[in-house]
Scaffold this motif. Sequence first.
Motif, PDB file in Angstrom:
ATOM      1  N   LEU A 286       2.671   0.796   7.507  1.00 48.92           N
ATOM      2  CA  LEU A 286       1.239   0.862   7.229  1.00 48.92           C
ATOM      3  C   LEU A 286       0.741  -0.479   6.688  1.00 48.92           C
ATOM      4  CD1 LEU A 286      -1.332   2.545   7.161  1.00 48.92           C
ATOM      5  CD2 LEU A 286      -0.606   3.436   4.928  1.00 48.92           C
ATOM      6  N   ALA A 287       1.529  -1.124   5.819  1.00 52.93           N
ATOM      7  CA  ALA A 287       1.140  -2.441   5.295  1.00 52.93           C
ATOM      8  C   ALA A 287       1.004  -3.451   6.430  1.00 52.93           C
ATOM      9  CB  ALA A 287       2.159  -2.929   4.261  1.00 52.93           C
ATOM     10  N   ARG A 288       1.926  -3.401   7.396  1.00 52.41           N
ATOM     11  CA  ARG A 288       1.819  -4.313   8.545  1.00 52.41           C
ATOM     12  C   ARG A 288       0.539  -4.048   9.339  1.00 52.41           C
ATOM     13  NH1 ARG A 288       7.305  -2.738   8.994  1.00 52.41           N
ATOM     14  NH2 ARG A 288       8.661  -4.333   8.112  1.00 52.41           N
ATOM     15  N   ALA A 289       0.177  -2.767   9.487  1.00 50.46           N
ATOM     16  CA  ALA A 289      -1.049  -2.418  10.223  1.00 50.46           C
ATOM     17  C   ALA A 289      -2.298  -2.860   9.464  1.00 50.46           C
ATOM     18  CB  ALA A 289      -1.098  -0.909  10.475  1.00 50.46           C
ATOM     19  N   LEU A 290      -2.201  -2.933   8.156  1.00 47.25           N
ATOM     20  CA  LEU A 290      -3.358  -3.283   7.324  1.00 47.25           C
ATOM     21  C   LEU A 290      -3.402  -4.759   6.955  1.00 47.25           C
ATOM     22  CD1 LEU A 290      -3.282  -0.161   5.024  1.00 47.25           C
ATOM     23  CD2 LEU A 290      -5.020  -0.712   6.733  1.00 47.25           C
ATOM     24  N   THR A 291      -2.776  -5.600   7.766  1.00 41.09           N
ATOM     25  CA  THR A 291      -2.792  -7.036   7.536  1.00 41.09           C
ATOM     26  C   THR A 291      -4.086  -7.608   8.095  1.00 41.09           C
ATOM     27  OG1 THR A 291      -0.405  -7.116   7.647  1.00 41.09           O
ATOM     28  CG2 THR A 291      -1.560  -9.193   7.956  1.00 41.09           C
ATOM     29  N   LEU A 292      -4.868  -8.244   7.223  1.00 39.00           N
ATOM     30  CA  LEU A 292      -6.171  -8.763   7.627  1.00 39.00           C
ATOM     31  C   LEU A 292      -6.102 -10.185   8.150  1.00 39.00           C
ATOM     32  CD1 LEU A 292      -8.306  -7.388   4.665  1.00 39.00           C
ATOM     33  CD2 LEU A 292      -7.946  -6.367   6.919  1.00 39.00           C
ATOM     34  N   ASP A 293      -5.209 -10.997   7.602  1.00 36.64           N
ATOM     35  CA  ASP A 293      -5.171 -12.410   7.963  1.00 36.64           C
ATOM     36  C   ASP A 293      -3.858 -12.809   8.626  1.00 36.64           C
ATOM     37  OD1 ASP A 293      -3.378 -12.350   5.881  1.00 36.64           O
ATOM     38  OD2 ASP A 293      -4.513 -13.678   4.568  1.00 36.64           O
ATOM     39  N   GLY A 294      -3.032 -11.825   8.969  1.00 37.10           N
ATOM     40  CA  GLY A 294      -1.738 -12.113   9.573  1.00 37.10           C
ATOM     41  C   GLY A 294      -0.652 -12.415   8.553  1.00 37.10           C
ATOM     42  N   ARG A 295      -1.020 -12.492   7.280  1.00 35.53           N
ATOM     43  CA  ARG A 295      -0.030 -12.849   6.254  1.00 35.53           C
ATOM     44  C   ARG A 295      -0.012 -11.887   5.081  1.00 35.53           C
ATOM     45  NH1 ARG A 295      -1.251 -18.283   4.122  1.00 35.53           N
ATOM     46  NH2 ARG A 295       0.716 -17.953   3.081  1.00 35.53           N
ATOM     47  N   THR A 296      -1.160 -11.314   4.716  1.00 33.26           N
ATOM     48  CA  THR A 296      -1.276 -10.489   3.517  1.00 33.26           C
ATOM     49  C   THR A 296      -1.953  -9.169   3.870  1.00 33.26           C
ATOM     50  OG1 THR A 296      -1.558 -12.509   2.230  1.00 33.26           O
ATOM     51  CG2 THR A 296      -2.129 -10.443   1.153  1.00 33.26           C
ATOM     52  N   SER A 297      -1.389  -8.079   3.368  1.00 35.71           N
ATOM     53  CA  SER A 297      -1.977  -6.766   3.667  1.00 35.71           C
ATOM     54  C   SER A 297      -2.659  -6.189   2.436  1.00 35.71           C
ATOM     55  CB  SER A 297      -0.893  -5.789   4.138  1.00 35.71           C
ATOM     56  OG  SER A 297      -0.164  -5.303   3.035  1.00 35.71           O
ATOM     57  N   LEU A 298      -3.363  -5.105   2.662  1.00 36.08           N
ATOM     58  CA  LEU A 298      -3.869  -4.320   1.551  1.00 36.08           C
ATOM     59  C   LEU A 298      -2.670  -3.626   0.897  1.00 36.08           C
ATOM     60  CD1 LEU A 298      -6.984  -2.656   3.229  1.00 36.08           C
ATOM     61  CD2 LEU A 298      -6.926  -4.669   1.744  1.00 36.08           C
ATOM     62  N   PRO A 299      -2.684  -3.442  -0.434  1.00 36.10           N
ATOM     63  CA  PRO A 299      -1.568  -2.785  -1.101  1.00 36.10           C
ATOM     64  C   PRO A 299      -1.515  -1.291  -0.782  1.00 36.10           C
ATOM     65  CG  PRO A 299      -3.054  -3.818  -2.707  1.00 36.10           C
ATOM     66  CD  PRO A 299      -3.675  -3.963  -1.367  1.00 36.10           C
ATOM     67  N   ILE A 300      -0.301  -0.769  -0.690  1.00 37.02           N
ATOM     68  CA  ILE A 300      -0.066   0.651  -0.441  1.00 37.02           C
ATOM     69  C   ILE A 300       0.724   1.189  -1.634  1.00 37.02           C
ATOM     70  CG2 ILE A 300       0.917   2.379   1.116  1.00 37.02           C
ATOM     71  CD1 ILE A 300      -1.121   0.437   2.464  1.00 37.02           C
ATOM     72  N   GLU A 301       0.211   2.223  -2.284  1.00 34.25           N
ATOM     73  CA  GLU A 301       0.943   2.881  -3.367  1.00 34.25           C
ATOM     74  C   GLU A 301       1.576   4.149  -2.810  1.00 34.25           C
ATOM     75  OE1 GLU A 301      -0.389   3.563  -7.765  1.00 34.25           O
ATOM     76  OE2 GLU A 301      -1.011   5.330  -6.621  1.00 34.25           O
ATOM     77  N   VAL A 302       2.870   4.337  -3.053  1.00 37.08           N
ATOM     78  CA  VAL A 302       3.611   5.500  -2.553  1.00 37.08           C
ATOM     79  C   VAL A 302       3.928   6.401  -3.745  1.00 37.08           C
ATOM     80  CG1 VAL A 302       5.704   6.260  -1.376  1.00 37.08           C
ATOM     81  CG2 VAL A 302       4.617   4.097  -0.721  1.00 37.08           C
ATOM     82  N   ARG A 303       3.493   7.676  -3.653  1.00 38.78           N
ATOM     83  CA  ARG A 303       3.759   8.625  -4.741  1.00 38.78           C
ATOM     84  C   ARG A 303       4.164   9.969  -4.163  1.00 38.78           C
ATOM     85  NH1 ARG A 303      -1.008   8.619  -9.002  1.00 38.78           N
ATOM     86  NH2 ARG A 303       0.498   9.892 -10.097  1.00 38.78           N
ATOM     87  N   PRO A 304       5.249  10.554  -4.701  1.00 39.95           N
ATOM     88  CA  PRO A 304       5.663  11.875  -4.222  1.00 39.95           C
ATOM     89  C   PRO A 304       4.787  12.976  -4.830  1.00 39.95           C
ATOM     90  CG  PRO A 304       7.170  11.120  -5.920  1.00 39.95           C
ATOM     91  CD  PRO A 304       6.193  10.002  -5.677  1.00 39.95           C
ATOM     92  N   PHE A 305       4.612  14.050  -4.069  1.00 34.25           N
ATOM     93  CA  PHE A 305       3.972  15.245  -4.589  1.00 34.25           C
ATOM     94  C   PHE A 305       5.018  16.040  -5.369  1.00 34.25           C
ATOM     95  CE2 PHE A 305       0.927  14.307  -1.291  1.00 34.25           C
ATOM     96  CZ  PHE A 305      -0.266  14.793  -1.795  1.00 34.25           C
ATOM     97  N   HIS A 306       4.553  16.815  -6.360  1.00 34.26           N
ATOM     98  CA  HIS A 306       5.455  17.745  -7.023  1.00 34.26           C
ATOM     99  C   HIS A 306       5.887  18.798  -6.021  1.00 34.26           C
ATOM    100  CE1 HIS A 306       5.259  16.565 -11.218  1.00 34.26           C
ATOM    101  NE2 HIS A 306       3.966  16.352 -11.079  1.00 34.26           N
ATOM    102  N   GLU A 307       7.118  19.185  -6.084  1.00 36.01           N
ATOM    103  CA  GLU A 307       7.603  20.247  -5.206  1.00 36.01           C
ATOM    104  C   GLU A 307       7.238  21.596  -5.808  1.00 36.01           C
ATOM    105  OE1 GLU A 307      11.604  19.805  -3.743  1.00 36.01           O
ATOM    106  OE2 GLU A 307      11.513  17.655  -4.159  1.00 36.01           O
ATOM    107  N   GLY A 308       7.119  22.608  -4.968  1.00 33.73           N
ATOM    108  CA  GLY A 308       6.880  23.955  -5.467  1.00 33.73           C
ATOM    109  C   GLY A 308       5.441  24.266  -5.778  1.00 33.73           C
TER     110      GLY A 308
END
Length: 124
Positions: free
Chosen positions: A98-120
């Motif tokens: 996703l970071a590669r897809a969100l690269t605006l200038d070919g070098r830097t992307s928008l930040p992606i925060e990854v967080r798990p959901f609680h189970e159950g």
Amino acid sequence: MKQYLLSIYQPDGEPPPPDVLAKVMRDVNALSQEMQAAGAWVFAGGLHPPSTATVVRLADGDVLTTDGPFTEGKEHIGGFHIIKAGDLDAALEWARKLARALTLDGRTSLPIEVRPFHEGGGDR
């Protein structure tokens, strides 16, 4: 499989020029299709600017609503993907794509925060 939230942070201000944005959207749509084919995609969406937000909270027994974002900042959540992944490493690999897809200038992307959901269903 666990579910993860991939939050896309973007800077406040004007969006990228239409030609840059069109390429990013093509790349993000292609990645969403790849996620669907792999069985990882659950849901994705883009958000309107923070100025369209309404905050709802209880204060002294009254429910109050206020306009605007809950917090002021130089970046805001512009969109997200909810995915299924076997573990954090697999979720991080989707975030890398996703970071590669969100690269605006070919070098830097928008930040992606990854967080798990609680189970159950929200049990902690």
